[in-house]
Scaffold this motif. Structure first.
Motif, short mmCIF file in Angstrom:
data_model
loop_
_atom_site.label_atom_id
_atom_site.label_comp_id
_atom_site.label_asym_id
_atom_site.label_seq_id
_atom_site.Cartn_x
_atom_site.Cartn_y
_atom_site.Cartn_z
N ILE A 50 0.84 -1.21 0.00
CA ILE A 50 0.00 0.00 0.00
C ILE A 50 0.87 1.26 0.00
CG2 ILE A 50 -1.68 1.34 1.32
CD1 ILE A 50 -2.81 -1.36 2.32
N LEU A 51 1.88 1.29 0.87
CA LEU A 51 2.73 2.46 0.97
C LEU A 51 3.54 2.68 -0.31
CD1 LEU A 51 4.06 2.23 4.64
CD2 LEU A 51 2.35 3.79 3.71
N PHE A 55 3.29 6.16 -2.35
CA PHE A 55 4.45 7.02 -2.47
C PHE A 55 5.01 7.07 -3.89
CE2 PHE A 55 4.44 6.86 2.10
CZ PHE A 55 5.07 8.03 2.49
N PHE A 56 4.94 5.95 -4.63
CA PHE A 56 5.61 5.88 -5.93
C PHE A 56 4.66 5.75 -7.11
CE2 PHE A 56 8.57 3.93 -2.81
CZ PHE A 56 9.57 4.89 -2.86
N GLY A 57 3.36 5.59 -6.85
CA GLY A 57 2.41 5.39 -7.93
C GLY A 57 2.22 3.91 -8.21
N PRO A 58 1.12 3.55 -8.89
CA PRO A 58 0.79 2.13 -9.10
C PRO A 58 1.87 1.34 -9.85
CG PRO A 58 -1.09 3.52 -9.59
CD PRO A 58 0.07 4.45 -9.42
N LEU A 62 4.27 -0.91 -7.55
CA LEU A 62 4.08 -2.36 -7.65
C LEU A 62 5.31 -3.04 -8.27
CD1 LEU A 62 0.33 -2.55 -8.75
CD2 LEU A 62 1.31 -3.09 -6.52
N SER A 63 6.01 -2.34 -9.16
CA SER A 63 7.23 -2.89 -9.74
C SER A 63 8.29 -3.08 -8.65
CB SER A 63 7.77 -1.97 -10.84
OG SER A 63 6.90 -1.93 -11.94
N ILE A 64 8.42 -2.09 -7.77
CA ILE A 64 9.38 -2.20 -6.67
C ILE A 64 9.05 -3.39 -5.79
CG2 ILE A 64 10.19 -1.10 -4.55
CD1 ILE A 64 9.95 1.58 -5.94
N ILE A 65 7.77 -3.53 -5.43
CA ILE A 65 7.35 -4.64 -4.57
C ILE A 65 7.63 -5.98 -5.24
CG2 ILE A 65 5.36 -5.79 -3.53
CD1 ILE A 65 6.30 -3.38 -1.97
N LEU A 66 7.30 -6.09 -6.53
CA LEU A 66 7.53 -7.35 -7.24
C LEU A 66 9.01 -7.69 -7.29
CD1 LEU A 66 6.41 -9.70 -8.83
CD2 LEU A 66 6.46 -8.27 -10.89
N LEU A 91 8.39 -8.57 3.97
CA LEU A 91 8.56 -7.26 3.35
C LEU A 91 8.57 -6.20 4.45
CD1 LEU A 91 6.11 -7.52 0.31
CD2 LEU A 91 8.56 -7.98 0.36
N VAL A 92 9.41 -5.20 4.29
CA VAL A 92 9.50 -4.10 5.25
C VAL A 92 9.04 -2.83 4.55
CG1 VAL A 92 11.00 -2.77 6.77
CG2 VAL A 92 11.45 -5.21 6.39
N PRO A 93 7.99 -2.18 5.03
CA PRO A 93 7.46 -0.99 4.36
C PRO A 93 8.52 0.05 4.04
CG PRO A 93 5.98 -1.67 6.10
CD PRO A 93 7.20 -2.53 6.22
N LEU A 94 8.64 0.41 2.76
CA LEU A 94 9.53 1.45 2.24
C LEU A 94 11.02 1.14 2.42
CD1 LEU A 94 7.61 4.66 3.37
CD2 LEU A 94 7.44 3.41 1.21
N LEU A 95 11.37 -0.05 2.90
CA LEU A 95 12.78 -0.39 3.09
C LEU A 95 13.19 -1.65 2.33
CD1 LEU A 95 13.33 0.34 6.90
CD2 LEU A 95 14.11 1.69 4.94
#
Length: 267
Positions: A50-51, A55-58, A62-66, A91-95
């Motif tokens: 979600i964060l 912060f970065f847009g969809p 989502l690319s970063i998370i993947l 996963l650690v939010p934003l880190l």
């Protein structure tokens, strides 16, 4: 100039090679850890998604998370190949994220393999995304931007992760590999990189870079730059050279894939 079809074939070959290299690590005897995500961390992981989107847009978020999920699963799969079937990640939010196992590694080679496979597993998806992006220009143009964004982020984030900075994977590889050649080599490398990053942090006023400097300096004070996971047996210099070559090759390939994002970040 390589044709899109040949590029796609090479990318698929890279994917198959990755699957073969991590055979035995894609699943776990523990039914709740098929992909490696710790069930207890699902809430925090959902918050991370979600964060990232906020912060970065969809697409970028989502690319970063993947990329982070694939990266951490690379560590988990490597853990499983080495017999650590309890391995999982969060996963650690934003880190980013981190992978863990309750059992310590047995050998220095095992430590390098587990550490390097986080970034290395992202090579094949990065190549596949670039190949599909080329093909999408004539078949499905709307997919081009998400594919290129994912591929570029995969290259940039994982290249950065392989830099000789503690506690990044590159820092852990530095401690494991260079100590084979000289006991004080990790200390000298970390001291040099800390000074350079500290200078960049002051010039750019980056809190994140300051945080990395503090972590590296703390590691130097506590361990003198070593990986702190002795007393496993040190690998031979020949094997250390092979590990060093694999590290440099992976970093170079990721840099080429993420060079666009890297240049935008530093410009």
């Amino acid at each position: 100039m390589i044709s899109p079809t040949m590029f796609l074939i090479c990318a698929i070959a890279a994917c198959l090679g990755t699957i073969y290299a991590l055979r035995g690590g894609w699943t776990s005897p523990l039914k709740t850890t098929i992909i490696g995500l710790d069930p207890q961390g699902l809430g925090i992981s959902a918050l991370a998604v979600i964060l990232a989107v906020v912060f970065f847009g969809p697409v970028f978020g989502l690319s970063i998370i993947l990329v982070v999920v694939i990266h951490e699963f690379g560590h988990v799969a490597a853990f499983r190949v080495a017999g650590h079937h309890d391995a999982s990640f969060r996963l650690v939010p934003l880190l980013g994220g981190y992978a863990i196992s309750n059992r310590p590694v047995d050998t220095q080679e095992e430590s390098v393999f587990i550490t390097l496979m986080g970034p290395a597993i992202c090579l094949a998806p990065m190549l596949l995304a670039f190949a599909l992006a080329q093909i999408s220009l004539t078949t499905f143009p709307a997919a081009y931007y998400p594919l290129v964004t994912f591929a570029s982020i995969s290259g940039a984030l994982n290249f950065f992760n392989l830099l000789p900075i503690w506690p990044l994977d590159g820092g852990k590889l530095t401690a494991s590999i260079t100590s084979v050649f000289h006991d004080r080599a990790p200390f000298y490398i970390f001291a040099t990189t800390s000074a350079l990053i500290g200078l960049v942090a002051v010039l750019s006023q980056s809190f994140f870079l300051v945080f990395l400097v503090i972590m590296t300096v703390q590691h130097l004070m506590q361990t003198g730059g070593s990986d702190g996971r002795a007393p496993y047996r040190r690998m031979s210099k020949k094997r250390a050279l092979i590990c060093l070559g694999a590290w440099l090759f992976t970093a170079a390939a990721l840099f080429m894939g993420g060079i666009g994002t890297i240049l935008r970040f530093i410009s």
